[in-house]
Design a protein around this motif. Structure first.
Motif, mmCIF file in Angstrom:
data_model
loop_
_atom_site.group_PDB
_atom_site.id
_atom_site.type_symbol
_atom_site.label_atom_id
_atom_site.label_comp_id
_atom_site.label_asym_id
_atom_site.label_seq_id
_atom_site.Cartn_x
_atom_site.Cartn_y
_atom_site.Cartn_z
ATOM 1 N N ASP A 117 0.562 -1.212 0.770
ATOM 2 C CA ASP A 117 -0.002 -0.119 -0.406
ATOM 3 C C ASP A 117 0.914 1.332 -0.091
ATOM 4 O O ASP A 117 1.620 1.304 1.098
ATOM 5 N N LEU A 118 0.828 2.116 -1.029
ATOM 6 C CA LEU A 118 1.992 3.217 -0.865
ATOM 7 C C LEU A 118 1.276 4.272 -0.228
ATOM 8 O O LEU A 118 1.594 5.105 0.331
ATOM 9 N N GLY A 119 -0.508 4.024 0.429
ATOM 10 C CA GLY A 119 -1.258 5.354 1.704
ATOM 11 C C GLY A 119 -1.898 6.411 0.391
ATOM 12 O O GLY A 119 -1.800 6.062 -0.980
ATOM 13 N N LYS A 120 -2.340 7.189 0.486
ATOM 14 C CA LYS A 120 -3.109 8.184 -0.104
ATOM 15 C C LYS A 120 -2.924 8.304 -1.509
ATOM 16 O O LYS A 120 -1.664 9.368 -1.456
ATOM 17 N N ILE A 121 -3.558 8.825 -2.231
ATOM 18 C CA ILE A 121 -3.521 9.912 -3.132
ATOM 19 C C ILE A 121 -5.053 10.383 -3.506
ATOM 20 O O ILE A 121 -5.950 10.406 -3.222
ATOM 21 N N GLN A 122 -4.119 11.553 -3.862
ATOM 22 C CA GLN A 122 -5.641 12.351 -3.686
ATOM 23 C C GLN A 122 -5.864 12.910 -5.482
ATOM 24 O O GLN A 122 -4.678 13.480 -6.819
ATOM 25 N N ALA A 123 -7.238 13.713 -5.769
ATOM 26 C CA ALA A 123 -8.030 13.935 -7.190
ATOM 27 C C ALA A 123 -9.063 14.423 -7.091
ATOM 28 O O ALA A 123 -9.230 14.613 -5.866
ATOM 29 N N ILE A 124 -8.822 15.295 -7.533
ATOM 30 C CA ILE A 124 -10.344 15.781 -7.990
ATOM 31 C C ILE A 124 -11.461 14.749 -8.373
ATOM 32 O O ILE A 124 -11.616 14.449 -9.760
ATOM 33 N N LEU A 125 -12.866 14.910 -7.212
ATOM 34 C CA LEU A 125 -12.993 13.655 -7.498
ATOM 35 C C LEU A 125 -14.317 13.935 -8.088
ATOM 36 O O LEU A 125 -14.475 13.262 -9.631
ATOM 37 N N TYR A 126 -15.062 15.295 -8.577
ATOM 38 C CA TYR A 126 -15.776 15.399 -9.844
ATOM 39 C C TYR A 126 -15.050 16.785 -10.771
ATOM 40 O O TYR A 126 -14.935 17.549 -10.089
ATOM 41 N N ASN A 127 -14.952 15.891 -12.125
ATOM 42 C CA ASN A 127 -14.600 17.042 -12.507
ATOM 43 C C ASN A 127 -15.021 18.038 -14.332
ATOM 44 O O ASN A 127 -15.655 16.823 -14.856
ATOM 45 N N CYS A 128 -15.904 18.984 -13.817
ATOM 46 C CA CYS A 128 -16.721 19.681 -15.619
ATOM 47 C C CYS A 128 -15.146 19.707 -16.343
ATOM 48 O O CYS A 128 -15.025 20.488 -16.552
ATOM 49 N N THR A 129 -16.192 19.742 -17.620
ATOM 50 C CA THR A 129 -15.177 19.886 -18.735
ATOM 51 C C THR A 129 -15.342 21.116 -19.641
ATOM 52 O O THR A 129 -16.455 22.104 -18.291
#
Length: 727
Positions: A69-81
């Motif tokens: 397990d690397l641990g948490k990675i972060q990204a924007i969950l909802y992305n509008c075009t």
């Protein structure tokens, strides 16, 4: 693993910050940027969590692939075009935490059967370390996507996953409308996969005249009707996640005063002009429309025929006559049974006339509809079966041009040409009209070589026995010339030469006019078709007037020309040169005054024709041509007084005959019984009124005479009359 819910405007800011930082390589800013990203991610980590799509097996730790397990990675969950494109650049990152990871990779759009030990390079992006974080981004299409990060932690392989959603706001809601009752506007939200919004806002026009509809409260299709104010109506879709309004789509706009009819934005001829591909916009999926066609007469009159039903934005038409031009329109029947038609769109037909292995003339018609001036016109010239170098280029043409000459052919190649017009419709949308592809094979002769050059045909200025024929091109390898009596169409060969001109000396200049044709062989050994005929000016006449045949060029070789000007010339023997006498645009000229006042027994004439001509493939120029010469014999002139007085006073005592242009003559005087009183063939001997013995004067009275002979030109003449003798 951490998932983040994020508003659209904040997403854009974060994404742009990360993208900008990845492009910067300024060490002095790394510390400040790292703090900024940490603060932003911390701020958004308090959003609500949501359930993502099914997790790929590769995202599970302990699945046997050897990754921890690397641990948490972060990204924007909802992305509008963005509003103008159906995609979004998605950033993802994780903290390095001083571990100095190596071999950091990010994988986007991870499929369910993804194998981390043999990943797809198409989805792989190498991580970059910026201000203590490993980051990457990739442009993704609308939908749910799993993101996976992997790294090497001092010999231990580690991984972690998250998921994101890309929401497409570049597509407007799919709606239909009708106005069967002119007082009401009826709008229907269609049951269409593109209507994936959670909320709709309908702006009926005017201040405060908006209506909100939650999708959870209705079933698609859903119809709403309101009074028709004539104002534009717009329908906007909203996307809601975890109770938050994230972003809205572009609106569907409805003008109640305009019928809901598709418009054609693409017309392309196919199958050597016997078919057409039509593409259209503003259609309702699954709805059938009537496609109609008519031959294009160019004058606005149409005879519409139904081609058949079309749907879903495109149609292929077959069975067209490639020699004809066509126009098309689309008919849409609304719920009320009323048929409305799209704007008309007409074809552009391209043709090629080969003028040699190195030259081809391309001609086309500008579409009669749209009737506006095109914003762009392009001609694509492509070398077929080309594998290296520049295989396609675009010769320059102006939007108002309807033809061009391409002199850049190579007989080792085969070429295709295709013309494209681009117009703007009333809403500023591009409308494209494309001709069929025309193939030109210089050596194979797929397009026949038609001689279109100007040809000068006429007698030489200083040689009345020779006609010179000069072809207005000099790049032929061989020229074959043919002659016929004027307009008899009985052509036969008069010779083959390497030059572009020939002198014809085997003619009878004054018996007839002559017409000529030529054909040429070019550098590729291709023999052209015979040219149209070019004829001399044939001159004839008499002592009263001259007449000649008109000087003309075949219509196929001329694009523009002036009126023909004719100059009538006569030959002056005193100065031994031709002298211009009359200028006219007619094909006849009176010459009585010249003949009457001539001091010579013969006058020689010719006509020079002059015309300014712009050829189909030739530049504008003056063309000169001389006719044959015509010799007009001046009639013999005999003048006899009506009376004389032989009384010995020294005045008018002898009857004198005045002669001009007479070589020989006999003058005889008769008495009333027909006996000869006087006869002489010497014009210097004059009758003195004596009898035939010369001894006795004859009495006063009337006496008959006759004079006959031959003129200087060899013409016989005879004249009789009465003489009055006065005593």
């Amino acid at each position: 693993m951490e998932q983040v819910i994020y508003r659209h405007d904040f997403c854009i800011k974060l994404s742009k910050l990360i993208e900008m930082k990845m492009k910067l390589n300024l060490l002095t800013t790394k510390k400040v940027f790292g703090r900024l990203v940490t603060l932003v991610l911390f701020a958004i980590s308090f959003g609500a969590f949501a359930q993502g799509p099914p997790k790929p097996a590769a995202c599970n730790v302990g699945n046997g692939d050897g990754f921890q397990d690397l641990g948490k990675i972060q990204a924007i969950l909802y992305n509008c075009t963005d509003l103008d494109k159906a995609s979004r650049s998605i950033p993802v990152s994780f903290e390095d935490n001083g571990k100095n990871y190596t071999d950091v990779k990010f994988y986007f759009s991870v499929p369910t059967d993804f194998d981390l030990n043999s990943p797809s390079a198409a989805n792989e992006v190498a991580g970059q370390k910026v201000a203590g974080r490993w980051i990457a981004n990739k442009t993704l299409s609308p939908g749910f996507h799993y993101l996976l990060a992997s790294a090497n932690d001092n010999g231990t392989k580690v991984k972690s996953c998250t998921w994101v959603e890309v929401i497409d706001i570049s597509t407007a809601p799919v709606v239909d409308y009708s106005i069967c009752d002119p007082t009401k506007v009826e709008i229907t939200l269609k049951d269409d996969p593109k209507n994936s919004h959670e909320k709709y806002v309908i702006d009926w026009g005017g201040t405060g005249n908006k209506e909100t509809i939650l999708k959870s409260n209705i079933t698609l299709p859903h119809t709403i009707s309101r009074p028709n104010t004539g104002a534009e109506v717009s329908v906007t879709g909203w996307y809601i996640r975890s109770g938050n309004e994230l972003c809205n789509s572009i609106p569907s706009k409805i003008n109640p005063s305009v019928a809901n009819v598709p418009y054609m934005d693409h017309l392309e001829l196919t199958g050597q002009g016997e078919g057409a591909l039509i593409k259209f916009k503003n259609f309702t999926a699954g709805t059938k429309y009537k496609l109609e066609f008519s031959q294009d007469g160019g004058g606005g009159g149409f005879n519409w025929n139904v081609s058949g039903d079309i749907s879903d934005g495109s149609a292929n038409i077959a069975g067209l006559d490639k020699t004809k031009k066509y126009c098309f329109r689309i008919g849409a029947t609304d719920k009320c049974g009323k048929v409305s038609y799209s704007p008309i769109l007409c074809s552009s037909n391209l043709s090629a006339t080969q003028n040699g292995s190195q030259s081809v003339k391309l001609a086309w018609n500008r579409p009669s509809e749209p009737s506006t001036v095109p914003i762009r016109i392009t001609m694509n010239k492509t070398i077929l079966n080309c594998t290296t170098g520049s295989c396609t280029n675009r010769p320059y043409i102006n939007v108002l041009d309807v033809s061009m000459l391409d002199n850049g052919l190579n007989c080792a190649n085969t070429y295709s040409y295709q013309l494209t017009y681009v117009f703007k419709n009333s809403e500023g949308k591009d409308i494209t009209v494309i001709s069929d592809m025309v193939e030109v094979d210089p050596k194979g002769g797929s397009v026949s070589i038609k001689p279109l050059d100007l040809v000068t045909v006429g007698f030489m200025a200083n040689d009345e026995e020779t006609i010179r024929i000069v072809v207005g091109r000099s790049d032929g390898e061989l020229y074959n010339f043919y002659r016929s009596n004027a307009y008899a169409n009985d052509f036969f060969s008069i010779g083959s030469v390497l030059d572009n001109q020939i002198d014809d000396i085997s003619i009878d200049p004054n018996s007839n006019g002559y017409c000529y044709k030529y054909e040429f062989e070019d550098v590729c050994g291709i023999l052209s078709e015979p040219s149209p005929e070019f004829c001399t000016v044939f001159l004839s006449g008499n002592a009263s007037a001259l007449n000649w045949t008109p000087y003309t060029f075949p219509a196929s070789v001329v694009s523009n020309s002036s009126d023909v000007e004719y100059t009538v010339e006569f030959f002056d023997n005193n100065v031994k040169t031709w002298v211009p006498r009359f200028n006219t645009k007619d094909t006849s000229q009176g010459i009585f005054d010249i003949i009457l006042n001539s001091k010579e027994s013969q006058v020689k004439f010719r006509v020079q024709a002059k015309q300014y001509v712009t050829g189909t493939v030739s530049p504008g120029q003056f063309i000169f041509s001389y006719s044959n010469t015509v010799v007009i014999n001046v009639p013999p002139n005999v003048f006899l007084p009506s009376a004389f007085t032989p009384n010995g006073d020294g005045t008018n005592d002898r009857f004198e005959v005045f002669q001009k242009f007479i070589k020989t003559s006999t003058f005889v005087v008769y008495d009333r019984w027909g006996a000869i009183l006087f006869e002489t063939d010497n014009p210097l001997i004059q009758w003195d009124g004596m009898d035939n013995r010369g001894t006795s004067p004859v009495p006063a009275g009337n006496y008959a005479f006759r004079i006959q002979g031959e003129s200087d030109a060899g013409e016989k003449f005879s004249k009789t009359g009465t003489i009055t003798l006065i005593r």
